[in-house]
Design an enzyme around this catalytic site. Structure first.
Site, PDB file in Angstrom:
ATOM      1  CG  LEU A  94      -7.919   1.380 -12.816  1.00 41.54           C
ATOM      2  CD1 LEU A  94      -8.412   0.206 -11.976  1.00 41.54           C
ATOM      3  CD2 LEU A  94      -9.098   2.132 -13.416  1.00 41.54           C
ATOM      4  N   GLY A 112       0.580   3.610  -6.661  1.00 43.95           N
ATOM      5  CA  GLY A 112       0.969   3.768  -5.267  1.00 43.95           C
ATOM      6  C   GLY A 112       2.416   3.386  -5.086  1.00 43.95           C
ATOM      7  N   GLY A 113       2.824   3.224  -3.823  1.00 47.36           N
ATOM      8  CA  GLY A 113       4.198   2.879  -3.531  1.00 47.36           C
ATOM      9  C   GLY A 113       4.597   1.525  -4.076  1.00 47.36           C
ATOM     10  CG  PHE A 114       1.384  -1.078  -4.901  1.00 47.04           C
ATOM     11  CD1 PHE A 114       0.640  -0.274  -4.062  1.00 47.04           C
ATOM     12  CD2 PHE A 114       0.909  -1.348  -6.178  1.00 47.04           C
ATOM     13  CE1 PHE A 114      -0.573   0.253  -4.496  1.00 47.04           C
ATOM     14  CE2 PHE A 114      -0.286  -0.826  -6.607  1.00 47.04           C
ATOM     15  CZ  PHE A 114      -1.037  -0.013  -5.765  1.00 47.04           C
ATOM     16  N   GLY A 115       3.420   0.267  -6.991  1.00 45.78           N
ATOM     17  CA  GLY A 115       3.429   0.281  -8.439  1.00 45.78           C
ATOM     18  C   GLY A 115       2.068   0.660  -8.998  1.00 45.78           C
ATOM     19  CB  VAL A 155      -3.861  -0.133  -9.867  1.00 48.71           C
ATOM     20  CG1 VAL A 155      -5.074  -1.049  -9.917  1.00 48.71           C
ATOM     21  CG2 VAL A 155      -3.130  -0.304  -8.546  1.00 48.71           C
ATOM     22  CE  LYS A 171      -2.298  -3.447  -4.779  1.00 47.86           C
ATOM     23  NZ  LYS A 171      -2.278  -3.563  -3.292  1.00 47.86           N
ATOM     24  CG  ASP A 202      -2.132   2.766   4.611  1.00 48.62           C
ATOM     25  OD1 ASP A 202      -2.237   3.879   5.173  1.00 48.62           O
ATOM     26  OD2 ASP A 202      -1.779   2.639   3.425  1.00 48.62           O
TER      27      ASP A 202
END
Length: 838
Positions: free
Chosen positions: A527, A530-533, A535, A549, A646
């Site tokens: 999908l 982001g900075g986390f990884g 999705v 996520k 955020d």
């Protein structure tokens, strides 16, 4: 004969002059001068106006005092903050109808009355001292002019409220009539205490020490001031309250006109009612409104109720529990109470009736004076942010509607003539209250439990205990793998203050389950990232759609976000927040599993010219309101105050019905207790949405989220990003462009062109105005989300916005020749972190 007749006529004239009573002058005409030791006196010699000198002071003032009373008690002072230091003052009335106090030694004007009229000259102005104690300036030639004077001292009261004075607002002229304490008994200068009718929400009388509320008399309930038990009918005076489109004021009037009484705000901040006792020739204290601990403002905190007949005086309403049990036990009630079972906007929520109360603070309230109580309940139930309702007028059978939003502050029990309040509770809490009532009688009957049944209960309990123990052991192992510690909770950085393994009481998904649901993380299921990884979309065996996520193995930022997201939202339940369904931790894999949002992010609609046409104004307005309700829950209604930090269009997800849900709590910060602001060296967020005080100094609070919300509102209306938008005429960003249009009365030019056929002009203009209020430069000027929701749902006047923060865009030299004249949108939505705040 003529000589004798003339002598008799002269004698008669002399006799008439001798026996004719002389009257003191009660007026001052144009250009007439009143000097020291000269006064004017009201017609019945009740009051006197002139110069006076307080005891133990070398200063001199113009004032009004009782003439009939031997003490000469002063009730009004003209130049209270600009005293004369000598006796060479002159009081004159100009031809413009303005009262001047002049220093005769140098000719300087020390004090002037307010000149209401813009006319160069008044028509023969006259000043007159009335027996009410009011000094008026009016135009001669028409007695009606005395009823509607050019100026009157009653509009500019000092520390005393006299009978007939209106304490409150003239909504036509904007005059706010309130009184201010003397600085000391010998100094009439403005002190620290004020007592005024405040009109934010439903009008109520509030006593303040500077900006701090010390005492709240409560709103008018048709019989008196709610919570002021000593404001009862008596033989000396009566009291009224007037609220209409022209005026809002409280007033008391004499029943027995031979009585002298006054309400005084003392330099100590005490409100005292005094009555003149003629036999003793002294003032007698008739009553005071601050007699006991429960009169202190908000002594029991939110949802706490003060009962002076109990010890300790504070208790939680039924259906509520102390926010901090330890502090509550130590008689620190400042954090108040919270719902025993949190609200989640469930249709089964209802209202419990609480009787004999002082109505809560109405600053965060809404009112309608014509609605019935049934209509009031329906309106409150439809709005998830509405926490309570009541009749605004409790006289007779009751009428009018009062709605409260957010915390209920400053409640106390009233033994007699208290008000009735209906407070929102969860469905299960209402059921438990009802069940406890119905079972109270049955609990008195002794029941003999069969031994076999008792043994069965013990066996089941043992089994449940072992099952629970094994589950806790499993979760402890998960915590250890997640944090790299052997403790009982997360290993925290300086930004997270407390947590425990209770936050991991979520369903634990196996990796094989996630592999199957996402087709082994197929690119077709991806999908976004982001900075986390990344999705991924997934479908469980029970056909539930999920979003997974997945923490990237190389992401250091993602590990912090992963832990923080579990801490922040694992227990949050609200229709406008994305729901966290569970987590998966196996080997090096760390994943969070959410409900799937079929319409993805808000940014994919409003910033896409083809997709934006799918969101008409009605849908966008609903999204704005939904985001506001979600933020209010985070800031106020959840168990912990949460700052998102955020908030942006990409973090607003839309479900199948286009309902907005706030997501991505990896950067959220939890506040506890009375925390309202914090400072960090780890500034995180997205350019274009960050408040000035946060981006510049690392200071964040709920007002930081309010700023981000304001940016979002303007983006939703305009269809352009704040960051990357440049208006060629003034080189401002979206905020600056909206500010310029608002100041020029052209706000509608901000609206996305695809909305032209669907907009509600009133709603759009109001939303832009609210957006600008949210992005004001200083946090103290921005509204709370409670106020935002009230403003969105009402049609009343809004305060003018002040200059926003971060509204200057690029300079001319930074604009290329190819830049569009309206603005340009950048695809760069960089999330920043690890910036050192100054």
């Amino acid at each position: 004969m003529k000589l004798i007749f003339g002598f008799l006529l002269l004698s008669a004239s002399i006799i008439i002059i001798i026996i004719t009573p002389t009257h003191a002058v009660d007026t001052i005409s144009s250009d007439q001068i009143i000097r020291y030791n000269e006064t004017i006196v009201s017609p019945l010699e009740t009051f006197e106006l002139g110069f006076f000198n307080p005891a133990n002071s070398t200063n001199h003032y113009v004032g009004i005092w009782y003439k009939k009373i031997s003490t000469g008690t002063v009730v009004w002072v003209a130049n209270r903050n600009t005293p004369l230091t000598h006796t060479s003052g002159e009081l004159t009335l100009t031809r413009h109808g303005v009262l001047h106090l002049r220093d005769a030694t140098n000719g300087n004007i020390v004090w002037s009355s307010t000149n209401i009229s813009s006319n160069p000259l008044a028509r023969k102005p006259m000043g007159k001292l009335l027996d009410t104690g009011n000094f008026i300036i009016y135009e001669t030639g028409d007695n009606m002019n005395q009823e509607d004077p050019i100026w009157q001292s009653f509009d500019f009261m000092t520390e005393t409220l006299l009978p007939g004075m209106k304490q409150g607002w003239d909504l036509v002229t904007g005059i706010d009539r309130y009184f201010t304490s003397w600085k000391s008994d010998d100094d009439p200068a403005s002190g620290e205490f004020t007592y005024r009718l405040e009109t934010r929400g439903y009008p109520q009388l509030i006593l303040r020490d500077g900006d701090d509320i010390k005492f709240r008399a409560g709103p008018w309930n048709g019989r008196g001031l709610s919570g002021v038990s000593n404001l009862i009918p008596n033989r000396f005076y009566n009291f009224t309250f007037v609220l209409n489109q022209k005026e809002a004021y409280y007033q008391y009037n004499l029943i027995d006109t031979s009585v002298f009484t006054r309400l005084v705000l003392q330099p100590t901040g005490r409100l005292e009612r005094w009555l003149w006792i003629d036999d003793k020739q002294e003032w007698n204290l008739f009553l005071t409104r601050q007699n006991e601990l429960c009169d202190q403002y908000a002594v029991c905190g939110p949802f706490g109720v003060c009962n002076i007949d109990k010890s300790p005086v504070c208790e939680c309403l039924k259906g509520f529990e102390p926010t901090s049990l330890n502090q509550w036990k130590n008689t620190d009630w400042s954090q108040g109470c919270r719902h025993a079972i949190p609200l989640d906007c469930n249709p089964g929520e209802g209202f419990k009736k609480y009787s004999n109360l002082k109505l809560p603070d109405t600053q965060e309230s809404w009112y309608n004076l014509s609605m019935t109580l049934v209509e009031c309940e329906k309106m409150c139930k439809r709005n998830c942010s509405c926490t309570a309702y009541a009749n605004s007028n409790t006289s007779g059978t009751g009428s009018g509607c009062l709605l409260w939003f957010g915390d209920l502050i400053d409640i106390r029990t009233i033994n007699e003539n208290g008000d009735t309040l209906y407070i929102r509770l969860s469905a299960s809490e209402l059921d438990s209250i009802e069940n406890s009532r119905s079972s109270s009688a049955g609990n008195k009957i002794r029941v003999i439990i069969p031994v076999t049944f008792l043994v069965l209960i013990i066996l089941v309990s043992i089994c449940l205990f072992y099952r629970f123990y094994n589950k806790k052991q499993q979760q402890q192992a998960v915590v250890t793998r997640l944090t790299g510690t052997s403790g009982n909770g997360f290993q925290h950085d300086s930004e997270n203050t407390s947590t425990s393994d209770e936050y991991l009481e979520l369903p634990l998904f196996g990796l094989s389950t996630i592999h199957k649901a996402t087709n082994y993380f197929s690119m077709n299921n991806k999908l976004g990232e982001g900075g986390f990884g990344p999705v991924y979309k997934g479908v469980l065996e029970d056909k539930r759609e999920i979003a997974v996520k997945r923490l990237a193995k190389t992401s250091t930022q993602g590990l912090h976000e992963f832990k923080n997201e579990v801490i922040s939202i694992s227990k949050l339940q609200h229709r406008n927040l994305v729901k966290l369904l569970g987590y998966c931790i196996e080997g090096d894999e760390k994943m969070l599993i959410y409900e799937y949002m079929s319409n993805k992010g808000l940014d994919s609609f409003i910033f896409d010219k083809s997709q934006s046409e799918l969101l008409d104004w009605s849908a966008r307005y609903s999204i704005i309101n939904g985001i506001a309700r979600g933020l209010l829950y985070l800031h106020q209604d959840s168990r912990l105050r949460i700052i998102h930090r955020d908030l942006k269009a990409g973090n607003i997800l839309l479900d199948a019905d286009m309902n907005p849900k706030i997501s991505d709590f990896g950067m959220a910060r939890t506040f506890r207790g009375n925390e309202i602001e914090a400072n960090t060296k780890r500034v995180v967020g997205t350019y274009g949405y960050m408040a000035p005080e946060y981006a510049g100094d690392g200071i964040f609070s709920i007002k930081s989220d309010v700023y981000s919300f304001g940016v979002l509102v303007l983006e939703i209306i305009c269809g352009e990003k704040n960051r990357g938008f440049v208006y060629i005429d003034h080189y401002n960003n979206l905020i600056g462009h909206a500010w310029e249009l608002h100041n020029e009365g052209r706000s509608l030019q901000l609206v996305d062109k695809c909305l032209v056929d669907s907009i509600n002009i009133s709603q759009v203009q109001r939303s832009i105005h609210i957006g600008l209020l949210c992005v004001q430069r200083y946090p103290k000027d921005r509204p709370t989300m409670t106020s935002v929701i009230m403003m969105l749902g009402s049609e009343g006047p809004l305060p003018p916005p002040k200059e926003p923060g971060f509204y200057v865009g690029k300079g001319k030299q930074d604009i290329t020749d190819s830049s569009p004249s309206y603005g340009s949108s950048s695809n760069n939505e960089l999330t920043i972190s690890m910036l050192n705040g100054r």
